[in-house]
Design a protein around this motif. Structure first.
Motif, PDB file in Angstrom:
ATOM      1  N   SER A  60       0.808  -1.215   0.000  1.00 20.45           N
ATOM      2  CA  SER A  60       0.000   0.000   0.000  1.00 20.45           C
ATOM      3  C   SER A  60       0.846   1.271   0.000  1.00 20.45           C
ATOM      4  O   SER A  60       0.403   2.311  -0.502  1.00 20.45           O
ATOM      5  CB  SER A  60      -0.943   0.004   1.200  1.00 20.45           C
ATOM      6  OG  SER A  60      -0.208  -0.080   2.411  1.00 20.45           O
ATOM      7  N   ILE A  61       2.050   1.222   0.544  1.00 29.17           N
ATOM      8  CA  ILE A  61       2.888   2.414   0.580  1.00 29.17           C
ATOM      9  C   ILE A  61       3.216   2.895  -0.832  1.00 29.17           C
ATOM     10  O   ILE A  61       3.400   4.090  -1.071  1.00 29.17           O
ATOM     11  CB  ILE A  61       4.194   2.146   1.385  1.00 29.17           C
ATOM     12  CG1 ILE A  61       5.051   3.411   1.498  1.00 29.17           C
ATOM     13  CG2 ILE A  61       4.996   1.030   0.756  1.00 29.17           C
ATOM     14  CD1 ILE A  61       4.415   4.522   2.269  1.00 29.17           C
ATOM     15  N   ALA A  62       3.249   1.971  -1.786  1.00 36.15           N
ATOM     16  CA  ALA A  62       3.528   2.343  -3.173  1.00 36.15           C
ATOM     17  C   ALA A  62       2.341   3.057  -3.813  1.00 36.15           C
ATOM     18  O   ALA A  62       2.473   3.627  -4.901  1.00 36.15           O
ATOM     19  CB  ALA A  62       3.898   1.109  -3.988  1.00 36.15           C
ATOM     20  N   LYS A  63       1.179   3.005  -3.163  1.00 31.44           N
ATOM     21  CA  LYS A  63      -0.028   3.643  -3.693  1.00 31.44           C
ATOM     22  C   LYS A  63      -0.477   4.793  -2.798  1.00 31.44           C
ATOM     23  O   LYS A  63      -1.666   5.095  -2.702  1.00 31.44           O
ATOM     24  CB  LYS A  63      -1.143   2.611  -3.834  1.00 31.44           C
ATOM     25  CG  LYS A  63      -0.802   1.467  -4.793  1.00 31.44           C
ATOM     26  CD  LYS A  63      -1.936   0.462  -4.877  1.00 31.44           C
ATOM     27  CE  LYS A  63      -1.577  -0.686  -5.821  1.00 31.44           C
ATOM     28  NZ  LYS A  63      -2.687  -1.682  -5.916  1.00 31.44           N
ATOM     29  N   ALA A  64       0.488   5.425  -2.150  1.00 31.48           N
ATOM     30  CA  ALA A  64       0.155   6.555  -1.285  1.00 31.48           C
ATOM     31  C   ALA A  64      -0.480   7.676  -2.104  1.00 31.48           C
ATOM     32  O   ALA A  64      -0.098   7.941  -3.243  1.00 31.48           O
ATOM     33  CB  ALA A  64       1.406   7.053  -0.571  1.00 31.48           C
ATOM     34  N   PHE A 223      11.692   9.981  -3.262  1.00 33.23           N
ATOM     35  CA  PHE A 223      12.477  10.674  -2.249  1.00 33.23           C
ATOM     36  C   PHE A 223      11.711  11.934  -1.909  1.00 33.23           C
ATOM     37  O   PHE A 223      11.260  12.639  -2.813  1.00 33.23           O
ATOM     38  CB  PHE A 223      13.860  11.024  -2.797  1.00 33.23           C
ATOM     39  CG  PHE A 223      14.704  11.797  -1.822  1.00 33.23           C
ATOM     40  CD1 PHE A 223      14.748  13.182  -1.878  1.00 33.23           C
ATOM     41  CD2 PHE A 223      15.437  11.159  -0.853  1.00 33.23           C
ATOM     42  CE1 PHE A 223      15.519  13.902  -0.995  1.00 33.23           C
ATOM     43  CE2 PHE A 223      16.205  11.869   0.045  1.00 33.23           C
ATOM     44  CZ  PHE A 223      16.248  13.245  -0.035  1.00 33.23           C
ATOM     45  N   PRO A 224      11.492  12.227  -0.622  1.00 31.48           N
ATOM     46  CA  PRO A 224      12.146  11.621   0.519  1.00 31.48           C
ATOM     47  C   PRO A 224      11.219  10.817   1.451  1.00 31.48           C
ATOM     48  O   PRO A 224      11.663   9.929   2.145  1.00 31.48           O
ATOM     49  CB  PRO A 224      12.664  12.826   1.280  1.00 31.48           C
ATOM     50  CG  PRO A 224      11.606  13.864   1.025  1.00 31.48           C
ATOM     51  CD  PRO A 224      11.029  13.584  -0.321  1.00 31.48           C
ATOM     52  N   LEU A 225       9.899  11.137   1.528  1.00 29.41           N
ATOM     53  CA  LEU A 225       9.069  10.561   2.590  1.00 29.41           C
ATOM     54  C   LEU A 225       8.819   9.077   2.391  1.00 29.41           C
ATOM     55  O   LEU A 225       8.986   8.273   3.318  1.00 29.41           O
ATOM     56  CB  LEU A 225       7.745  11.314   2.698  1.00 29.41           C
ATOM     57  CG  LEU A 225       7.852  12.796   3.094  1.00 29.41           C
ATOM     58  CD1 LEU A 225       6.474  13.412   3.238  1.00 29.41           C
ATOM     59  CD2 LEU A 225       8.630  12.950   4.397  1.00 29.41           C
ATOM     60  N   SER A 226       8.391   8.703   1.209  1.00 27.98           N
ATOM     61  CA  SER A 226       8.164   7.277   0.968  1.00 27.98           C
ATOM     62  C   SER A 226       9.450   6.495   1.158  1.00 27.98           C
ATOM     63  O   SER A 226       9.460   5.400   1.740  1.00 27.98           O
ATOM     64  CB  SER A 226       7.615   7.065  -0.446  1.00 27.98           C
ATOM     65  OG  SER A 226       6.344   7.640  -0.591  1.00 27.98           O
ATOM     66  N   GLU A 227      10.553   7.057   0.688  1.00 30.41           N
ATOM     67  CA  GLU A 227      11.835   6.365   0.808  1.00 30.41           C
ATOM     68  C   GLU A 227      12.234   6.219   2.268  1.00 30.41           C
ATOM     69  O   GLU A 227      12.790   5.188   2.670  1.00 30.41           O
ATOM     70  CB  GLU A 227      12.923   7.120   0.045  1.00 30.41           C
ATOM     71  CG  GLU A 227      14.251   6.382   0.032  1.00 30.41           C
ATOM     72  CD  GLU A 227      15.277   7.079  -0.825  1.00 30.41           C
ATOM     73  OE1 GLU A 227      15.996   7.943  -0.291  1.00 30.41           O
ATOM     74  OE2 GLU A 227      15.356   6.775  -2.020  1.00 30.41           O
TER      75      GLU A 227
END
Length: 811
Positions: A60-64, A223-227
């Protein structure tokens, strides 16, 4: 508690006009490309944004969610109430994550730095029988001179309680920003291996990062939050790879709780299960107030309720629904109209940055040594100096930037609600006019804006034009002033209130009546010279050839063609793939000469209003010459229609006739007198269901045309609301109002077309679209498209029976 202070901006207000009352326009939802992003109308300043994702799985993080994107698959996202001076309510419907998120914004005046604001973010499960696990990340970043620090003590395992920041910039002064969680929120604290993460569960997590200048807009990206979240989670997930059960994603998809020295981007993450709510407060120190005691739920609720009440009251006054509508339609129609109006306002953005310009580019049929010399002969794409622009945007998901040809239509609607806001936007556009009189048709300012534009469309060329719709807003303001004052009528002033003259806008502002003519003239006079320079640029750079091909016309100079067209497209016309003849230096375009007549009429009215009588007389002469040449050059007797003019294989002038929007322009801009013999054939083809007429609106190209629906099918049949609005305006304000042989037919067509356009819009659910299918009326292309499509709000208020000019609700 200073409750009154918070509620002051929410009380019903008199919307000011032509005053120096722009402090409450400093802050706003001026990042319309985001689902929820706030910033001030300042370059290189504080910016905030909201990110959320589900924690039902690790993917799910990839679909933020962050930037509005049709690929996200949200059911809808809409401001139900929004006033740029006060704030409003937005609902984001995300079925994929089983959450309905509501964002509420209250603007708080005071002090000398634009005041403060309070935002509430709350969510509820769409389906209460299914899990709803949501992680939110609210971030703030600062570019330029100044700094911001986290006041709350850091903790490697997260923070209990509020998170507070303090900062300062030259433009904002000292400020604080606090994020407070409401009582009753629940986090995911139980599940496999929960004991391994006990110290971090249910807490707020943060990160502080240093980003290079100009990169804050990348906050959510790789970059940067998801990473940061992924970088922290990856080794933890690897540790449990061989375990019988994996930890719940909520346990490890968390920010790192690291704060770097001199951070300019801070993010605050909260994770929830089920319903949730948290508040964000921005306070300007110059307001000399405090938020202590003002964070109660009841206070915010009362404030939002006051905004809704104020909005509803002003909406009913500004856009009353005519009694001709059926009673059972009124509630749904009003709700729909409020939403598209609110979304137009919520789509206003502030942009700052460089543009890419190529002064030397020209197609071979556009080569002109005189024009090339004017642009210094520079070739190659180059970055300009940074510029600033407050502008409405056509579509938050697909076109989140300023478009010249869209903006004039936007400002008609915005100006009906708040004249001063319309004027502020118009002034920013006028400031973009360069020394030669050119302004780019797309305002792609800065890297964030360019990131949403295909590379081949990023470069702007100083010989390329666009329909001069900004002038509609100028005359609308003048007419609004005239309508609010006793004294000479519009007719006495010699102003033609057909489509070309722009009718007074709906909702004449109360404060306008208190202003004298000198005050209004003073404000508008500042815009007159650059707009006149822009007009002269049009006449100089877009002039077509008449004498060279033996064409007979009463004026030997007034013919025009769009420069910058390719073999298949005339992007500069605004109607990209509409059929035209082969490109040639000798072609003449009907829509452009019609726009130039309209522009001349606007400049005439403008000059009259600011007492430039010599200029007004000159513009009147040009207007008459252009209108005469429209008949002389573009009327085709055999086809009984207006046509483009091209050059055939024998190098002879010939008409290029394609029945559709282009052939309607002299009619749509009310350039034809009501007794014109050409009006009858135009109304016949307009009403013919085998040609342009449909149950959903007027088609862009005749249903019987060989290219109908072919190719990319952008302007080859689909229905466009702003063109239908122009047709309705011509019918209502001119041809159904003024005596003539076709008056009754114009009334009948107007009534039926108005019903078709309005019904097709508001009876549909979900999104408002860029265009509509020519056969089924279904929405097509980008959505939501609450730019000029929001003109339905004005269209539905057109009255059934023409009345005196000061009563008209359109243009």
């Amino acid at each position: 508690m200073r409750i009154l202070w918070l509620l002051l901006p929410l009380l019903p207000s008199v919307y000011p006009s032509f005053t120096n009352n722009t402090e409450d326009l400093l802050w706003g939802a001026y990042r319309p490309n985001l689902y929820f992003g706030l910033r001030p109308r300042l370059p290189q300043s504080l910016m905030t944004g909201l990110v959320w994702f589900g924690t039902q799985n690790y993917q799910s993080i990839a679909k933020a969610r962050h930037a509005c994107d049709q690929g996200d698959g949200l059911d809808s996202y809409t401001w139900t109430h929004f006033d740029p001076r006060q704030g409003g309510v937005q609902i984001l419907q995300d079925s994929q994550n089983n959450v309905r998120i509501t964002t509420e914004l209250l603007k708080v005046p005071g002090g000398s730095h634009g005041g403060g604001w309070a935002a509430r973010i709350k969510g509820v499960p769409i389906d209460p029988m299914r899990p709803s696990r949501i992680s939110t990340v609210f971030y703030l970043g600062l570019e330029g001179i100044g700094g911001v620090d986290m006041v709350t003590d850091e903790s490697e395992n997260g923070i209990d309680g509020p998170v507070e920041f303090a900062g300062s910039t030259p433009d904002l002064g000292d400020f604080t920003l606090r994020i407070l969680e409401a009582p009753g929120n629940e986090a995911v604290t139980t599940g496999p291996l929960s004991e391994d993460f006990e110290e971090r569960l249910g807490k707020t997590h943060v990160v502080g990062l240093r980003l290079p200048p100009g990169q804050l807009w990348t906050a959510k990206g790789t970059f940067p939050l998801s990473e940061n979240i992924v970088a922290r989670a990856s080794p933890i997930a690897e540790k449990y790879r061989s375990a019988e059960q994996a930890p719940d994603p909520s346990f490890i998809l968390q920010l790192s709780d690291d704060i770097l020295t001199a951070s300019n981007l801070f993010a605050v993450q909260k994770s929830f299960e089920g319903e949730f709510q948290f508040d964000v407060f921005f306070e300007s120190a110059s307001a000399n107030q405090t938020f202590d005691g003002l964070v109660q739920t009841s206070t915010i609720d009362q404030g939002i309720a006051a905004i809704v009440t104020s909005f509803d009251s002003h909406f009913d006054e500004t856009f009353p629904i005519p009694s001709s509508h059926a009673a059972d339609d009124v509630t749904s129609l009003k709700s729909f109209s409020k939403a598209i109006t609110s979304n137009l306002f919520g789509g206003i953005g502030y942009f700052y940055g460089t543009s890419i310009v190529d002064k030397g580019f020209a197609y071979e049929w556009d080569q002109d040594d005189e024009i090339d010399d004017e642009n210094d002969g520079d070739s190659g794409a180059r970055l300009t100096e940074p510029r600033a622009l407050l502008t409405a945007t056509p579509s938050r998901s697909f076109f989140p930037r300023g478009f010249y040809w869209d903006e004039g239509f936007h400002l008609l609607h915005i100006g009906a609600w708040d004249t001063e806001l319309s004027l502020e936007i118009l002034k920013d556009w006028i400031k973009l006019i360069d020394g030669n009189g050119w302004v780019a048709r797309e305002q792609i300012l800065g890297e964030e804006a360019r990131s949403r534009v295909p590379e081949q469309f990023q470069t702007q060329v100083p010989t390329f034009a666009n329909p001069p719709t900004l002038t509609m807003a100028v005359t609308a303001i003048i007419n609004q002033f005239n309508a609010a004052h006793d004294g000479p009528s519009a007719a006495d002033l010699g102003m033609d209130y057909g489509m070309g003259g722009q009718m007074p806008l709906a909702g004449t502002l109360k404060s306008t009546a208190a202003l004298d003519r000198t005050a209004v003239q003073s404000v508008l006079r500042e815009m007159y010279k650059p707009l006149k320079r822009h007009y002269e640029w049009f006449r100089r750079t877009q002039r077509g050839q008449i004498k060279q091909y033996g064409r007979r016309a009463r004026s030997r100079t007034e013919g025009y063609r769009w420069r910058g067209r390719s073999e298949a497209h005339v992007l500069t016309s605004g109607m990209d793939d509409y059929p035209r003849g082969p490109p040639h230096a000798g072609e003449l375009h009907l829509d452009l000469i019609s726009w130039m007549a309209f522009f001349s009429r606007t400049m005439k009215d403008f000059a009259q209003f600011i007492d430039e009588e010599d200029d007004a007389a000159s513009f009147a002469e040009i207007e008459l010459a252009i209108i005469n040449n429209i008949d002389d050059l573009h009327w085709n007797e055999e086809n009984e229609m207006y046509c483009d003019v091209g050059i055939d294989s024998d190098d002879e002038s010939t008409h290029i006739c394609h029945l559709g929007y282009v052939s309607l322009f002299p009619f749509m801009l009310s350039l034809l007198p009501p007794d014109s013999p050409h009006l009858g054939p135009i109304l016949d083809m307009l009403r013919d269901p085998e040609q342009l007429w449909s149950e959903y609106g007027i088609r862009s190209l005749s249903k019987s045309h060989s290219e109908f629906g072919q190719g990319e099918n952008y302007w080859k049949g689909p229905i466009w609301v702003q063109i239908n609005y122009m047709v309705l305006g011509a019918l209502h304000n001119t041809y159904a109002r003024e005596e003539g042989p076709f008056q009754e037919k114009a009334k009948e067509i107007y009534e039926e077309l108005r019903r078709n356009v309005v019904n097709n819009e508001y009876q549909r659910t979900g999104y408002v679209w860029e265009q509509y299918d020519a056969l089924t009326g279904e929405g097509r292309r980008s959505h939501p498209f609450t730019g000029w499509t929001s003109l339905v709000t004005l269209s539905k208020h057109l009255l059934s029976t023409p009345r005196k000019s000061s009563d008209f609700q359109l243009l």
